[in-house]
Scaffold this active site. Structure first.
Site, PDB file in Angstrom:
ATOM      1  N   SER A 148      48.150  -2.117  37.643  1.00 49.53           N
ATOM      2  CA  SER A 148      49.373  -2.107  36.846  1.00 49.53           C
ATOM      3  C   SER A 148      49.044  -1.922  35.361  1.00 49.53           C
ATOM      4  O   SER A 148      48.394  -0.954  34.986  1.00 49.53           O
ATOM      5  CB  SER A 148      50.168  -3.386  37.119  1.00 49.53           C
ATOM      6  N   GLU A 243      56.981   3.171  44.604  1.00 50.70           N
ATOM      7  CA  GLU A 243      56.906   2.600  43.260  1.00 50.70           C
ATOM      8  C   GLU A 243      57.586   3.465  42.203  1.00 50.70           C
ATOM      9  O   GLU A 243      57.417   4.684  42.180  1.00 50.70           O
ATOM     10  CB  GLU A 243      55.446   2.422  42.855  1.00 50.70           C
ATOM     11  N   HIS A 273      54.225  -2.148  44.721  1.00 55.75           N
ATOM     12  CA  HIS A 273      53.372  -2.319  43.550  1.00 55.75           C
ATOM     13  C   HIS A 273      52.213  -3.277  43.839  1.00 55.75           C
ATOM     14  O   HIS A 273      52.418  -4.413  44.267  1.00 55.75           O
ATOM     15  CB  HIS A 273      54.230  -2.854  42.403  1.00 55.75           C
TER      16      HIS A 273
END
Length: 309
Positions: A148, A243, A273
């Site tokens: 991320s 995502e 995610h």
């Protein structure tokens, strides 16, 4: 009426995550969010060794497993929108990577926003990598990895190291990378209905929290999608096809390949995610970790390392 638990493993993971998010509101402190996020993920096995260390003045921890080679290192940057997350929340994932890649993992506890905005996290990442080199680690035996926001930080760090003329690490692993803090890619719309967690307004709010009012979100050291990627090491990019940040990975892969970077892009069907954090529930998480291990074992120690010039 008794609530029936989800039977689909992905839905069960989503319910687990939403249980944390659902308890937050405008009055929830950042400190409480961080504590909740750390508690979400599982503990590590007794065979995993965790040792606190100062990595160039930045708090970090060594994560070791019995099968790890001492000379091979993954420097790991956790996700959390630059505002939550820690080595604690990602300890199990780091241990999984250490097992799969047969190496040590150094998890960095970089400074978080809003107390410490850009470029604090980037400064800490570069300091930790420089510390590894000063400790005698061969860059050909070092890889960067993250998820991320941490995955975006991996690429920003590579750009910064290249600019400084430092020898680059051997490889980079990116999971659900956030590389565009303008959230301008097409998947922010095309995946809005399928992504159960991350929507564009929330992502832009996290970006504002990280940047404040004085930074250009298109700065490549903030959004590396907009950077010149030539000369970067091989990359493994993993992302779920549900995502909203899917474009952050696919567009980065396209740009990197055009710049001559060796890229392996994996788009995982039905995955959300950073699905790699849920190996107990998801077969795909276990398979993705296996692929990360194979990639890192192939890259580490396999080549002479270029300088960033």
């Amino acid at each position: 009426m008794t609530e029936v638990p989800p039977t689909d493993p992905v839905d069960a993971v989503i319910a687990r995550i939403r249980k944390v998010y659902g308890g937050w509101n405008r009055l929830t402190s950042v400190a409480q969010m961080r504590e909740d996020w750390d508690e979400l993920f599982g503990s590590v096995a007794e065979t995993v060794s965790v040792e606190p260390v100062s990595a160039g003045g930045v708090p970090a921890e060594w994560v070791r497993v019995p099968e790890a080679r001492h000379d091979r290192v993954v420097l790991y940057f956790h996700g959390g929108g630059f505002q939550v997350g820690s080595p604690r929340s990602h300890r199990e994932l780091m241990a999984g990577i250490a097992t799969a890649a047969e190496c040590r993992v150094l998890g960095l506890d970089y400074r978080l926003a809003p107390e410490h905005r850009f470029p604090a996290a980037l400064e800490d990442a570069c300091a930790a990598y420089s510390w590894l080199l000063a400790e005698g680690h061969d860059p050909a035996n070092v890889a960067l990895a993250g998820d991320s926001a941490g995955a975006g930080l991996v690429v920003s760090t590579l750009l910064s190291l290249r600019s400084a003329g430092l020898p680059l690490p051997a490889a980079a692993v990116l999971m659900s990378a956030w590389t565009d803090l303008t959230a301008s890619g097409p998947s922010y719309e095309t995946r809005a209905a399928s992504d159960p967690i991350h929507q564009r307004p929330m992502i832009l709010a996290m970006a504002r929290g990280y940047l404040g009012d004085d930074c250009d979100p298109r700065d490549p050291l903030i959004s590396p999608l907009f950077g010149d990627l030539h000369g970067l090491p091989p990359m493994l990019i993993q992302v779920g096809n549900r995502e909203t940040v899917l474009s952050d990975s696919t567009l980065l892969a396209e740009k990197a390949e055009a710049a001559g970077v060796h890229v392996r892009l994996q788009i995982w069907d039905r995955m959300i995610h950073v699905f790699q954090q849920f190996p107990d529930e998801l077969l795909e998480a276990r398979e993705a970790r296996r692929d990360i291990g194979e990639f890192l074992r192939a890259c580490l120690g396999s080549r002479s390392n270029p300088r960033g010039d």
